[in-house]
Design an enzyme around this catalytic site. Structure first.
Site, PDB file in Angstrom:
ATOM      1  N   SER A  14       0.645  -1.441   0.034  1.00  0.00           N
ATOM      2  CA  SER A  14       0.125  -0.269  -0.055  1.00  0.00           C
ATOM      3  C   SER A  14       0.872   1.043   0.265  1.00  0.00           C
ATOM      4  O   SER A  14       1.940   1.329  -1.212  1.00  0.00           O
ATOM      5  CB  SER A  14      -0.853   0.173   1.231  1.00  0.00           C
ATOM      6  N   ASP A  47      -9.399  -4.075  -5.751  1.00  0.00           N
ATOM      7  CA  ASP A  47      -8.676  -3.091  -5.327  1.00  0.00           C
ATOM      8  C   ASP A  47      -9.143  -2.118  -4.412  1.00  0.00           C
ATOM      9  O   ASP A  47      -9.226  -0.997  -5.711  1.00  0.00           O
ATOM     10  CB  ASP A  47      -6.929  -2.620  -5.007  1.00  0.00           C
ATOM     11  N   HIS A  80      -8.222  -5.460  -0.703  1.00  0.00           N
ATOM     12  CA  HIS A  80      -6.367  -4.681  -0.849  1.00  0.00           C
ATOM     13  C   HIS A  80      -5.310  -5.600  -0.851  1.00  0.00           C
ATOM     14  O   HIS A  80      -5.048  -6.249   0.316  1.00  0.00           O
ATOM     15  CB  HIS A  80      -6.782  -3.586   0.961  1.00  0.00           C
TER      16      HIS A  80
END
Length: 513
Positions: free
Chosen positions: A234, A452, A482
């Site tokens: 991320s 995502d 995610h």
């Protein structure tokens, strides 16, 4: 209320990925400066930028059992790395960065594998031990290493306001409907920023992604690795890209999962997330047999009703519109949580906000006693130093129709968030967007997930293009949630493991269905 994080502790188990590249591996050392075999290793390369004093590059980490109930003992040891407060003055004041490590379990050790779990603001000290079982194959050949970045957790972590003040701010409408609500929203943002400035002191100007990337290269040197092997998730992908830009010659094996679009400014990130969360919501609604457009309109109407009249909950607190929206967001990070969302939405439609409030509390790191974690405080301090663009309320009001066209559910919130997040922040932002060009770096594996919500799939291609031809290698997973690694795709996991352990670089554009 925080912007939708690019990392959240509640779903971190679904986000895991590790980092490595192709070519020769690093040769990390034990504490005595020798490799696991006992043979001397070559001196690590010097970081770019100002020359670093030997007091930094030559420091010996004192590893000992981690202190604190949240950190297990056993094979996990902790140490403190000394780093410059201001990287433009490497001989000046220093800060302590908290590291955690578990040595490779096998004999064919490659080196250290550094993890960043995202945020910004995620604690590596708190998160790393829980991931050991998910990366046990990698652990055989790598020392698993993570840290609390500057301004986070045990590394001079910032707390901007008290638990009582955080709960009191729940009444602030993050999607203001009139001048009075807008003033309250912006006044609260100013108050939060002042609290951060008071708590952080000089550090508030030295917690940027660039600062942390330089910290990483100092870690590499002190750990004894010739190249940086890195696992970024991320926001950790943006950090990895910035590191590759600053130190392309030091990139070893690097994998970036749930990839941030490095070309986006603050408005661009907000629009990306608006698209991503609406896409995830559409996929969720379709999975339950609903028409996504009609289902979204129904949820948007419910949120408007809650805005006018917050829902009661079993705790005695009220479920506001902002808390309800936060509760909807959390289950979208993982497909396995979709049934929880179904139950919470049904209860809210029937006038009970308890389930959505529990989800919002989990997202906001609030425990049963009303204590809040500080991840979002660190997230704000870091991202506001990074982001140069500071949209005004007038600019966003003009853009709200565009945000609402993208998503009738999330658009209004994420549009206003671009104003309130860094409004009247005590220090200026540094960059319009991340610089990640890394000519000459080893191949970097980028893993994009088509469903995502927080870091939409398109970011992986943008990162690949930004890193440059022959550097960025894209792997696509047609999945939900995610992140991709460790989320149930044998194809993704085997491809990433082959890259990390054997240096096998997949073909750019490879797809895992």
């Amino acid at each position: 209320m925080p912007r939708f994080a690019r990392w959240t502790a509640a779903v971190a188990a679904a986000l895991l990925i590790t980092g490595c590249g192709s070519g020769s591996s690093g040769s990390g050392t034990d504490d005595d400066g020798k490799g696991r075999s006992g043979a001397p290793v070559s001196a690590p390369r010097q970081a770019e930028g100002p020359g670093l004093p030997a007091s930094l590059t030559g420091q010996k980490l004192k590893w000992s059992r981690c202190k604190g109930a949240s950190v297990p003992g056993g094979d996990w040891l902790c140490a403190t790395l000394k780093a410059p407060l201001d990287w433009s003055k490497p001989d000046g004041d220093t800060i302590g960065l908290a590291l955690i490590r578990s040595k490779a379990t096998g004999d064919q050790r490659i080196g250290s594998l550094l993890f960043n779990f995202g945020g910004p603001g995620g604690s590596g000290i708190a998160t790393m031990p829980s991931y050991a079982s998910a990366v046990s194959t990698l652990h055989e050949r790598y020392d698993l290493v993570s840290w609390d970045p500057r301004g986070v957790g045990r590394s001079e972590g910032v707390r901007c306001r008290s638990d009582r003040a955080i709960q009191a701010a729940e009444s602030i409408d993050a999607t203001p409907d009139d001048a009075a609500e807008e003033k309250a929203y912006l006044d609260d943002a100013v108050d939060f920023g002042r609290g951060c400035a008071k708590a952080a002191g000089k550090l508030i100007a030295h917690v940027s992604t660039t600062d942390t990337a330089r910290d990483m290269d100092l870690m590499r040197q002190v750990l004894g690795d010739r190249t940086m092997h890195y696992f970024g998730i991320s926001y950790g992908t943006e950090l990895g890209g910035v590191y590759a830009h600053l130190f392309p010659q030091n990139v070893g094996r690097m994998v970036l999962d749930a990839v941030v679009d490095p070309t986006a400014d603050s408005l661009g990130h907000a629009k990306n997330q608006t698209r991503g969360f609406q896409r995830a919501l559409d996929n969720y609604l379709a999975s339950t047999g609903q028409d996504p457009r009609q289902g979204s309109r129904k949820i948007a109407a419910m949120l408007k009703r809650i805005d006018a009249k917050p829902l009661p909950t079993s705790s005695g607190r009220k479920l506001t519109q902002t808390l309800a929206l936060t509760g909807i967001v959390l289950p979208l990070y993982s497909k396995e949580s979709w049934p929880i969302l179904t139950s919470a939405l049904k209860a809210a439609q029937n006038g009970n906000g308890s389930e959505l409030l529990r989800l919002a509390d989990e997202y906001n790191d609030r425990d049963a006693l009303g204590h809040y974690g500080t991840t979002t405080h660190s997230q704000r301090v870091i991202s506001c130093l990074d982001e140069k663009q500071r949209p005004t309320a007038g600019q966003v009001r003009r853009l709200l129709p565009e945000f609402e066209r993208i998503s009738p559910v999330f658009g209004d919130y994420l549009g206003w968030d671009t104003v309130g997040w860094c409004h009247d922040w005590p220090v200026a932002g540094q960059v319009d967007h991340a610089e990640v060009s890394a000519p000459g770096a080893a191949p970097v594996l980028l893993v994009g997930n088509t469903g995502d919500p927080a870091t939409p799939y398109e970011g992986a291609r943008k990162m690949a293009d930004g890193l440059g031809k022959g550097v960025g290698v894209e792997l696509t997973w047609k999945g939900e949630g995610h992140g991709a690694y460790g989320s149930g795709s044998a194809c993704v996991d085997s491809t990433v493991n082959g890259y990390l352990l054997d240096g096998t670089v997949p073909k750019d554009g490879e797809i895992c269905a």
